[in-house]
Design a protein around this motif. Structure first.
Motif, short mmCIF file in Angstrom:
data_model
loop_
_atom_site.label_atom_id
_atom_site.label_comp_id
_atom_site.label_asym_id
_atom_site.label_seq_id
_atom_site.Cartn_x
_atom_site.Cartn_y
_atom_site.Cartn_z
N SER A 199 0.84 -1.32 0.00
CA SER A 199 -0.05 -0.13 0.17
C SER A 199 0.91 1.28 0.18
O SER A 199 2.03 1.18 0.33
N PRO A 200 0.22 2.32 -0.41
CA PRO A 200 1.30 3.63 -0.43
C PRO A 200 1.62 3.91 0.92
O PRO A 200 0.83 3.68 1.96
N GLY A 201 2.76 4.53 0.93
CA GLY A 201 3.06 5.06 2.46
C GLY A 201 4.52 4.89 2.67
O GLY A 201 5.46 4.58 1.59
N ASN A 202 5.33 5.15 3.75
CA ASN A 202 6.70 5.19 4.04
C ASN A 202 7.05 3.92 4.72
O ASN A 202 6.51 3.45 5.62
N TYR A 203 8.25 3.23 4.17
CA TYR A 203 8.54 1.96 4.48
C TYR A 203 9.73 1.95 4.95
O TYR A 203 10.95 2.59 4.38
N THR A 204 10.43 1.15 6.09
CA THR A 204 11.72 0.75 6.41
C THR A 204 11.93 -0.65 6.66
O THR A 204 11.33 -1.18 7.18
N LEU A 205 12.93 -1.12 5.93
CA LEU A 205 13.13 -2.66 5.76
C LEU A 205 14.24 -2.95 6.52
O LEU A 205 15.36 -2.23 6.23
N LYS A 206 14.14 -3.48 7.78
CA LYS A 206 15.27 -3.97 8.50
C LYS A 206 15.71 -5.43 8.41
O LYS A 206 14.62 -6.37 8.43
N VAL A 207 16.87 -5.75 8.14
CA VAL A 207 17.10 -7.29 7.90
C VAL A 207 18.75 -7.42 9.06
O VAL A 207 19.45 -6.88 8.95
N LYS A 208 18.42 -8.80 9.59
CA LYS A 208 19.52 -9.03 10.30
C LYS A 208 19.76 -10.66 10.19
O LYS A 208 18.81 -11.38 9.79
N ALA A 209 21.04 -11.05 10.51
CA ALA A 209 21.31 -12.36 10.58
C ALA A 209 21.82 -13.09 11.80
O ALA A 209 22.54 -12.17 12.39
N ILE A 210 21.53 -14.27 11.93
CA ILE A 210 22.18 -14.79 13.29
C ILE A 210 22.77 -16.21 12.84
O ILE A 210 22.14 -16.96 12.39
#
Length: 519
Positions: A199-210
């Motif tokens: 959907s329209p909007g502001n996004y922040t994608l966070k990714v991490k690995a363990i």
């Protein structure tokens, strides 16, 4: 419980019950009866837990279908070990776990078993780094999308990434969070993420690995924006609001006008309904009174007829037996028959006279009469009858002679009717007064009693046809119901008026006002 299929149960040094199932491990705290679940989402290498052993530090070691996991309850973190760490296989067997006296742990698998000292296990503390590799928007490769504003239709995004731990990249677990905040981290089994129909909007994608040994990388972030289409843009929304406001304003004005018209019509209908209700109530009351009148009239006619019929049967019966009827008895029977014939005649005359009055065909035979003498004669004629009822009768006048033009018989009829009513509703020991007062060009005649009285709300209807205003507790409930009606019409034909003044429990006073000359 996370699953009903239980594969192993043991107890740790703190009294917690450890339950291995086909969907992770469940830890029951007996003090609070609370169960905590741990699955692949929390870092467990595989959800199928076969065996559970504890080391000297209360660390929890589990054999699974994907390797061996160690859980530290202090911080809820996992360390995972696979075939690359020297295991016989990643897949283990159920009921194949054992801890020796010297603290070594034994786990049996499909290719043999592993034995190790948990205190001597070497861990890799290498901290990996997430590196974004490729981006695709609607299937089209993009070099980088961070801080980029995409069109509303560019809402299918694919992100690929990797870590710099090339040796153990296959055993690392990836976690991502779209839009950041306090939402939970999602687990990904691959290093590729696909987001469809955003959907329209502001996004922040966070990714991490363990890593498999529980070392977490720093979070890698990428920010991007999907713009709204024009139809849902701020300008469009503002236009919509203005249009809706105008429509609502017009609708409200229209509704107000309709409400005014409706309210006006409602008021008109209410007025009509009130009029109709009053008319309906009047008709109902009239019908009720009419029914009561006919019932009473039937009773009044039936009573003397029954008496006459009974006497007739009696005399016939005596005649057949050749029984001699004495003159006294015969005289008594004839008196009874005469009284009942007179009663019938009076009822029938009332009906005939009322019909004439209704048709305006009733005529008076007026002559100059001394009204004082006329009324006094009527009172004297009824004195014995009234006093025989235990009621006192008083006649008083302020003039000895007053001539008026009237029908002697009809005036007599009116006075007798009023006196008869007074006798009916005055108890024994009561008083009836007949008073005459000279008003120069008029004369006032009043018949006053100390009877039961008439309620104020019923005084206006006592002269109406078919009405009999009587006390419910009174025994005097007979009569045709036409006496006062005929009296009022007769007084009216003389150009006079009649009205009543009464209080319940104190008595009633019927007042007749007659003009001297009413031609």
């Amino acid at each position: 419980m996370s699953n009903n299929s239980i594969r192993d149960i043991t107890e740790d040094s703190k009294g917690n019950i450890l339950i291995g199932t086909s969907h992770g491990i469940n830890i029951l705290d007996p003090k609070t009866d609370k169960i905590t679940h741990y699955t692949e989402k929390d870092g467990l290498i595989n959800n199928t837990v076969y065996g559970i052993l504890l080391d000297s530090n209360n660390g929890i070691w589990m054999s699974t279908n994907g390797g061996i996991s160690k859980l530290s309850l202090e911080d809820g973190t996992f360390m995972n070990f696979t075939i690359s760490d020297g295991l016989q296989s990643n897949e283990f067997n159920g009921r194949s776990s054992f801890k020796s006296k010297d603290g070594k742990l034994f786990f049996g698998g499909i290719n043999g078993f592993n034995v190790f000292d948990p205190d001597s296990v070497e861990l890799s503390l290498f901290k990996p780094e997430i590196i974004f590799d490729k981006f695709e928007v609607n299937g089209v490769a993009e070099k980088y999308i961070s801080s980029k504003k995409l069109k509303s239709t560019d809402n299918n995004i694919k992100v690929s990434f990797f870590t710099n731990d090339y040796k153990n990249s296959s055993s690392a677990k990836y976690y991502y969070n779209l839009n950041g905040g306090d939402s939970e981290w999602e687990v990904s089994n691959s290093n590729t993420l696909l987001f469809a129909n955003l959907s329209p909007g502001n996004y922040t994608l966070k990714v991490k690995a363990i890593t498999q040994h529980g070392v977490s990388s720093e979070e890698a972030c990428v920010d991007f924006t999907i713009k709204r289409s024009f139809w849902i843009s701020n300008l469009a929304i503002f236009i919509y609001v203005i249009i809706i406001a105008i429509i609502i304003y017009l609708k409200i004005n229209k509704l107000k006008k309709l409400d005014q018209l409706v309210n006006k019509r409602i008021q008109e209908l209410r007025c009509e309904m009130k009029k109709n209700e009053k008319l309906f109530e009047k008709i109902i009351a009239l019908e009720k009174n009419k029914n009561n009148y006919f019932v009473n009239m039937s009773h009044e006619l039936r009573t003397p007829l029954n008496v006459l019929n009974g006497l007739n049967q009696l005399i016939k019966g005596l005649s057949k037996k050749d029984t001699f009827i004495t003159p006294d008895k015969l005289s008594y029977y004839m008196d009874v028959m005469e009284r009942n014939c007179s009663r019938l005649l009076s009822l029938i005359n009332n009906l005939i006279d009322y019909a004439k009055i209704e048709n305006n065909s009733y005529t008076l035979n007026k002559k100059d009469e001394n009204i004082v003498y006329l009324v006094e004669e009527i009172v004297l004629d009824m004195k014995d009858y009234i006093e025989g009822k235990g009621i006192d009768l008083i006649f008083d006048t302020d003039t000895e002679e007053k001539e008026i033009s009237c029908d002697k018989l009809e005036i007599e009829r009116c006075i007798v009717n009023l006196l008869g009513n007074a006798v009916k509703f005055t108890p024994e020991g009561g008083l009836i007064e007949v008073l005459i007062q000279d008003l120069k060009d008029k004369v006032k005649i009043s018949v006053k009693d100390s009877g039961i009285g008439i309620p104020e709300e019923k005084q206006s209807m006592i002269f109406d046809k078919f009405n009999q205003v009587i006390d419910d507790n009174s025994k005097q409930k007979n009569g045709s119901g036409l006496g006062l009606t005929i009296t009022k019409h007769l007084i009216g034909l003389h150009g006079g008026e009649i009205y009543v003044e009464s209080k319940v429990g104190e008595g009633s006073e019927f007042i007749i006002i007659l003009p001297i000359n009413n031609n």
